[in-house]
Design a protein around this motif. Structure first.
Motif, short mmCIF file in Angstrom:
data_model
loop_
_atom_site.label_atom_id
_atom_site.label_comp_id
_atom_site.label_asym_id
_atom_site.label_seq_id
_atom_site.Cartn_x
_atom_site.Cartn_y
_atom_site.Cartn_z
N TYR A 1 -5.35 60.88 56.52
CA TYR A 1 -4.60 59.62 56.54
C TYR A 1 -3.86 59.30 55.25
O TYR A 1 -3.14 58.33 55.17
N ARG A 2 -4.09 60.10 54.19
CA ARG A 2 -3.49 59.66 52.92
C ARG A 2 -2.24 60.45 52.56
O ARG A 2 -1.85 60.50 51.40
N ASN A 3 -1.61 61.06 53.52
CA ASN A 3 -0.39 61.83 53.30
C ASN A 3 -0.55 62.76 52.10
O ASN A 3 0.15 62.63 51.10
N PRO A 4 -1.47 63.70 52.17
CA PRO A 4 -1.78 64.55 51.01
C PRO A 4 -0.60 65.44 50.62
O PRO A 4 0.21 65.82 51.47
N ILE A 5 -0.54 65.74 49.33
CA ILE A 5 0.52 66.66 48.86
C ILE A 5 0.03 68.08 49.12
O ILE A 5 -1.00 68.51 48.58
N ILE A 6 0.73 68.80 49.96
CA ILE A 6 0.32 70.17 50.31
C ILE A 6 1.54 71.08 50.15
O ILE A 6 2.63 70.76 50.64
N HIS A 7 1.34 72.18 49.44
CA HIS A 7 2.43 73.14 49.25
C HIS A 7 2.22 74.33 50.18
O HIS A 7 1.11 74.61 50.60
N HIS A 8 3.31 75.07 50.42
CA HIS A 8 3.19 76.19 51.36
C HIS A 8 2.28 77.28 50.80
O HIS A 8 1.75 78.09 51.55
N ASP A 9 2.07 77.32 49.47
CA ASP A 9 1.16 78.34 48.94
C ASP A 9 -0.25 77.80 48.71
O ASP A 9 -1.05 78.38 47.99
N ASP A 10 -0.57 76.69 49.35
CA ASP A 10 -1.96 76.20 49.37
C ASP A 10 -2.69 76.84 50.54
O ASP A 10 -2.10 77.07 51.59
N VAL A 11 -3.98 77.07 50.33
CA VAL A 11 -4.82 77.50 51.45
C VAL A 11 -5.79 76.35 51.72
O VAL A 11 -6.45 75.86 50.80
N VAL A 12 -5.85 75.92 52.96
CA VAL A 12 -6.77 74.85 53.33
C VAL A 12 -7.91 75.46 54.15
O VAL A 12 -7.67 76.19 55.11
N ILE A 13 -9.14 75.18 53.73
CA ILE A 13 -10.31 75.70 54.46
C ILE A 13 -11.00 74.53 55.15
O ILE A 13 -11.30 73.52 54.50
N ALA A 14 -11.23 74.67 56.44
CA ALA A 14 -11.99 73.65 57.18
C ALA A 14 -13.39 74.21 57.43
O ALA A 14 -13.52 75.31 57.97
N ILE A 15 -14.40 73.44 57.04
CA ILE A 15 -15.78 73.87 57.30
C ILE A 15 -16.38 72.95 58.36
O ILE A 15 -16.30 71.73 58.24
N SER A 16 -16.96 73.55 59.38
CA SER A 16 -17.53 72.73 60.46
C SER A 16 -18.56 73.54 61.24
O SER A 16 -18.28 74.68 61.62
N GLN A 17 -19.72 72.97 61.45
CA GLN A 17 -20.71 73.62 62.30
C GLN A 17 -20.20 73.67 63.72
O GLN A 17 -20.11 74.74 64.33
N SER A 18 -19.84 72.50 64.25
CA SER A 18 -19.49 72.40 65.67
C SER A 18 -18.11 72.96 65.98
O SER A 18 -17.84 73.42 67.09
N GLY A 19 -17.21 72.88 64.99
CA GLY A 19 -15.82 73.26 65.25
C GLY A 19 -15.10 72.23 66.11
O GLY A 19 -13.99 72.48 66.59
N GLU A 20 -15.70 71.06 66.29
CA GLU A 20 -15.08 70.04 67.14
C GLU A 20 -14.93 68.70 66.44
O GLU A 20 -14.46 67.74 67.05
N THR A 21 -15.35 68.58 65.19
CA THR A 21 -15.33 67.28 64.51
C THR A 21 -13.89 66.74 64.46
O THR A 21 -12.99 67.40 63.93
N ALA A 22 -13.72 65.55 65.01
CA ALA A 22 -12.36 65.01 65.20
C ALA A 22 -11.60 64.90 63.89
O ALA A 22 -10.42 65.26 63.81
N ASP A 23 -12.27 64.41 62.84
CA ASP A 23 -11.56 64.22 61.57
C ASP A 23 -11.16 65.56 60.96
O ASP A 23 -10.06 65.69 60.40
#
Ligand code: M6R
Length: 610
Positions: free
Chosen positions: A335-357
């Motif tokens: 929700y905070r309009n993060p600054i993300i560049h094309h050479d950033d790597v974003v890692i999502a960690i989740s047990q369920s793989g379904e967490t809405a946020d």
């Protein structure tokens, strides 16, 4: 959140649905309901409480019919009572619906329906959708069309299953944001929130995609988008065994999962770690190796326990790969309009793989051009599907609401990820080998901790009636302290806070008196002496100190009231070993307090709503 089971076939639906719901209770346990069709009539039984509460008052075997749906609820709109329990029906009682998710514009739709003369029996958003479908059916005369038309007006998230006496040989399912899978049997079909509800009938499943609908009959099934474009479905095999979702002689799933960690941890590095070469092979990252090599920054996003793992990951990756890492709560990131560049790597960690946020966070990151990687436990889950590449945790199904084995598997995978990246950069083969060697010893070291749980039980008994706890650690063990505190509050309802130990004197020290147990994570690393000073500060104020310390630390017993011993490992891996006694401490304290360890109040395993 919320468990759904639907069945169409030749067997009696009700007992089959109820046994499926029992396997889904970890998703929500506020109320239970079933609806079964028979001879152009519909029988609905629903009650506040767990599945067994419904069974206590309704003879499930007396409900006849081979088409039906069932639901276990995690309340969003309206308190957990009989009226708010699912299934919900339309005005005439000819259409029944179960729902997982949140209909965000339900008040607008409700007002429209009310001005057209419709009324409601519950406080739920789900009933509004059922009544809306019923109203549309009256003019359209086609259930599938009525469901589709309603869903195009709906804002929010849903996994729904609809049955109707008007078209009794059919089940309609649809999803947006809340998972649903189809179970493909022999002359019978199921639909459920996850595979655990169908595995005793079939191992063949189809994961419904976002915005997809399925029409199930006794003769087959078809899938299409909500906009009515046919889709091709892939039948896959369930990736776990039935025994893995049973308690297997343990009193609770949580305890079983704590004791599984020597195996699950090993499964996390089996076939990946090359000790001789001090390197790691992470096949799932193949498509993004170049992006990883060139990444200027890594952002890790997650919630709850997975967020704590992410914090350990930050320390590990920065240390080994020298790439800057930021860790973000997924709920804030999106929700905070993060600054993300094309050479950033974003890692999502989740047990369920379904967490809405977390799901929303990766969608935001993708939109802004980042490479997105998943570290997920549940095979085939939405996050696993929507990321560019990923590494599975291989922890097996985690049923206990309080995450345990998934956390240590996350640390296992993050350590290997940091080494993988580090070896592309400055980490030498020898440094890699030392780390790999230490990692390989962890399963046996966990076993030693688990074999010596008696002292932890005694400490739990002594402090079970405390009102507050502090958890303190430094460096790699600051996140472990946060996780220890979260475990305790989730299942025992004792207020607990985690802090970096040195921060204590900037505020929390005001809380310390003879009634405050303080858990210190104090491995013999380069900041050990500082931790001991922090312990002395607590003792000087009569606080009670429980120290998690190395098994060869002779000094610690002189300063702490209680010492829980763990085997010595390298500093980087200490949070893994420290987590095991913290899980056991929370578990035994919760037992002493008579809490429902596997189904703590107000919580659900998979948080698929915002
Ligand atoms: O499935 P996820 O890992 O994405 O879930 C994130 C959190 O909801 C989860 O870790 C939660 O905090 C657990 N109850 C922790 O025990």
């Amino acid at each position: 959140m919320c468990g759904i089971v639907g069945y169409i076939g030749t067997q009696q639906a009700a007992p089959l649905i109820v046994s499926g719901l029992k396997r889904l209770e970890y998703r929500g346990y506020d109320s239970t309901g079933v609806c079964v069709l028979s001879d152009d009539a519909m029988r609905i039984e629903k009650r506040a409480g767990r599945v067994k509460d419904l069974e206590n008052i309704v003879d499930i075997a007396s409900i006849h019919g081979s088409v039906g749906v069932g639901h276990t609820r995690w309340a969003t709109h309206g308190v957990p009572n009989d009226a708010n329990a699912h299934p919900h029906t339309d005005q005439d009682g000819g259409i029944a619906l179960v729902h997982n998710g949140i209909i965000e514009n339900y008040l607008t739709i409700k007002k429209k329906l009310e001005s057209a003369g419709y009324s409601f029996r519950s406080d739920t958003d789900s009933e509004v959708l059922a009544v809306f479908i019923g109203m549309l059916y009256k003019t359209l005369g086609d259930l599938e069309l009525a469901v589709r038309t309603a869903l195009t007006e709906v804002e929010g998230t849903f996994g729904i299953v609809v049955v109707s006496v008007h078209e009794p040989d059919m089940i309609i399912a649809a999803r947006r944001g809340s998972p649903l899978i189809l179970g493909i049997g022999n002359g019978e079909y199921l639909v459920a929130s996850d595979a655990s509800a169908v595995i005793s009938h079939t191992r063949q499943v189809v994961y419904l995609q976002e915005n997809e609908m399925a029409i199930l009959t006794r003769d087959g099934f078809s899938t299409k988008t909500i906009e009515n474009v046919d889709t091709r479905s892939v039948v896959e095999e369930i990736a776990f065994e039935l025994e893995q979702i049973e308690r297997g002689g343990f009193d609770h799933f949580m305890l079983k999962e704590i004791y599984e960690q020597p195996i699950t941890f090993r499964d996390g590095f089996r076939g990946r770690l090359n000790i001789e070469e001090g390197s790691v092979r992470l096949g799932g990252l193949g498509p993004v190796v170049d992006q990883l090599r060139q990444a200027k920054r890594i952002i890790i996003t997650a919630c709850g326990t997975s967020w704590h793992a992410a914090l350990v990951g930050e320390y590990l990756i920065e240390q080994l790969a020298r790439v800057p890492v930021e860790v973000e709560y997924a709920s804030e990131f999106r929700y905070r309009n993060p600054i993300i560049h094309h050479d950033d790597v974003v890692i999502a960690i989740s047990q369920s793989g379904e967490t809405a946020d977390t799901l929303a966070a990766i969608r935001e990151a993708k939109l802004k051009g980042a490479t997105v990687i998943g570290m997920v436990n549940v095979v085939g889950s939405t996050i696993a599907r929507e990321t560019d590449a990923g590494v599975y945790l291989h922890a097996g199904p985690e049923i206990g609401v309080a995450s345990t084995k998934a956390f240590t598997s996350q640390l296992c995978v993050l350590t290997q990820f940091a080494l993988f990246l580090g070896r592309m950069k400055a980490v030498s083969a020898q440094q890699g080998k030392d780390l790999a060697d230490a990692l390989e010893q962890i399963p046996e070291q966990i076993t030693r901790i688990l074999d010596n749980a008696e002292p932890i039980k005694k400490i739990a008994h002594e402090y079970a009636q405390a009102s507050n706890f502090l958890y303190l650690g430094r460096g790699y063990n600051f996140p472990a302290a946060l996780e220890g505190a979260l475990k305790l509050k989730e299942i025992s309802y004792i207020h607990a806070e985690g802090y970096p130990a040195a921060e204590m004197k900037h505020g929390p020290i005001a809380l310390i008196d003879e009634n405050m147990p303080v858990v210190f994570i104090a491995p013999k690393d380069e900041i050990y002496d500082k931790i001991v000073s922090n312990i002395e500060e607590v003792r000087a104020r009569n606080g009670r100190v429980i120290a998690i310390a190395d098994d060869d630390d002779e000094h610690i017993a002189r300063v702490a009231n209680h010492v829980i011993r763990v085997p010595r490992t390298i500093p980087m891996l200490t949070p893994i070993l420290a987590s095991i006694p913290l899980q056991l401490l929370a578990y035994y304290i919760a037992l002493e307090r008579g809490c429902n360890v596997d189904m703590p109040r107000n919580l659900a395993k998979s948080v698929t709503v915002e």
